[in-house]
Enzyme design. Structure first.
Site, PDB file in Angstrom:
ATOM      1  N   ASP A  60      42.994  37.456  49.014  1.00 59.78           N
ATOM      2  CA  ASP A  60      43.582  36.552  48.039  1.00 59.78           C
ATOM      3  C   ASP A  60      44.368  37.452  47.074  1.00 59.78           C
ATOM      4  OD1 ASP A  60      43.916  34.198  46.327  1.00 59.78           O
ATOM      5  OD2 ASP A  60      42.473  35.191  45.020  1.00 59.78           O
ATOM      6  N   ASP A 119      45.657  36.746  43.312  1.00 58.76           N
ATOM      7  CA  ASP A 119      45.232  36.781  41.910  1.00 58.76           C
ATOM      8  C   ASP A 119      43.712  36.924  41.798  1.00 58.76           C
ATOM      9  OD1 ASP A 119      47.806  35.625  40.229  1.00 58.76           O
ATOM     10  OD2 ASP A 119      47.663  34.797  42.242  1.00 58.76           O
TER      11      ASP A 119
END
Length: 223
Positions: free
Chosen positions: A9, A11
């Site tokens: 992922d 952020d």
């Protein structure tokens, strides 16, 4: 199946992008003669996106026209300044080097729109190293649906079971598990104070990027 790739992922997992979000919030408040909010107040809601950050920083009715104006201003300001202060988490540069030395490939599967994610990857010199970048623009359903993960695996020509997906949100783990991938939850990301990554059902939970080295070592030894 032997591990072939690691997907992250963006952020709160691969990158600490909160400093740029915080800068936008503070600039918007300053423009209105308001005092700064605490940085932690913004970090606690980053995973909720622009909507959550605007609601956290301004006392406004989420159904009002004022809220929508603030949200659009937030996004416009962020698009102009999305790669100013964002950086790899401590230890992540070393981890990426080790992944590449192990002849593994890595990439990014994010709910961040392409117009933000792509410039950040280029600005940080990661675009040429990442084997894949999957954003909501590329799919009909975002995480927690498995579609983004399945698309990434398809583009990499890999069985999902040969992929480890690393994330800091329940949606990441749900997406990875539904796709048939191995999953790792991180505690260092943008975790809501009332949330607990240990309850997400990930295969492993880590407190620091470099702890993933042991996870990779074990995965590479398994067949």
């Amino acid at each position: 199946m032997r591990l072939r790739a690691v997907l992250f992922d963006m952020d709160g997992t691969l990158l600490d992008t909160a400093p740029d979000f915080i800068a936008v919030v503070q600039a918007m408040r300053a423009a209105r003669g308001l005092a700064p909010v605490s940085e932690q107040q913004v970090r606690d809601v980053v995973s909720g996106g622009a909507r959550a950050m605007v609601l956290s920083a301004f006392e406004v009715d989420p159904l009002s026209a004022e809220f929508e104006e603030l949200r659009l201003e937030f996004l416009a300001r962020y698009q102009e300044n999305c790669a100013v202060h964002s950086h790899l988490y401590d230890g992540m540069a070393e981890l990426l080097d080790e992944i590449e030395r192990a002849n593994l490939i890595w990439g990014v599967v994010t709910n961040k729109p392409l117009r933000f994610a792509e410039p950040i990857m280029h600005q940080l010199g990661l675009a040429s190293r990442s084997a894949v970048l999957i954003c909501p623009d590329h799919v009909t359903k975002s995480k927690p649906d498995p579609e983004p993960m399945l698309l990434a695996c398809s583009q990499l020509d890999l069985d999902p079971s040969a992929v480890l997906f690393v994330g800091d949100d329940l949606r990441d783990i749900e997406s990875g598990r539904a796709a048939g991938s191995r999953t790792a939850a991180v505690r260092y990301g943008y975790i809501h104070p009332e949330d607990n990554p240990g309850n997400w059902g990930a295969d492993v939970v880590v407190d620091h990027p470099l702890e993933l080295r042991q996870v990779l070592d074990r995965a590479l030894c398994s067949c």
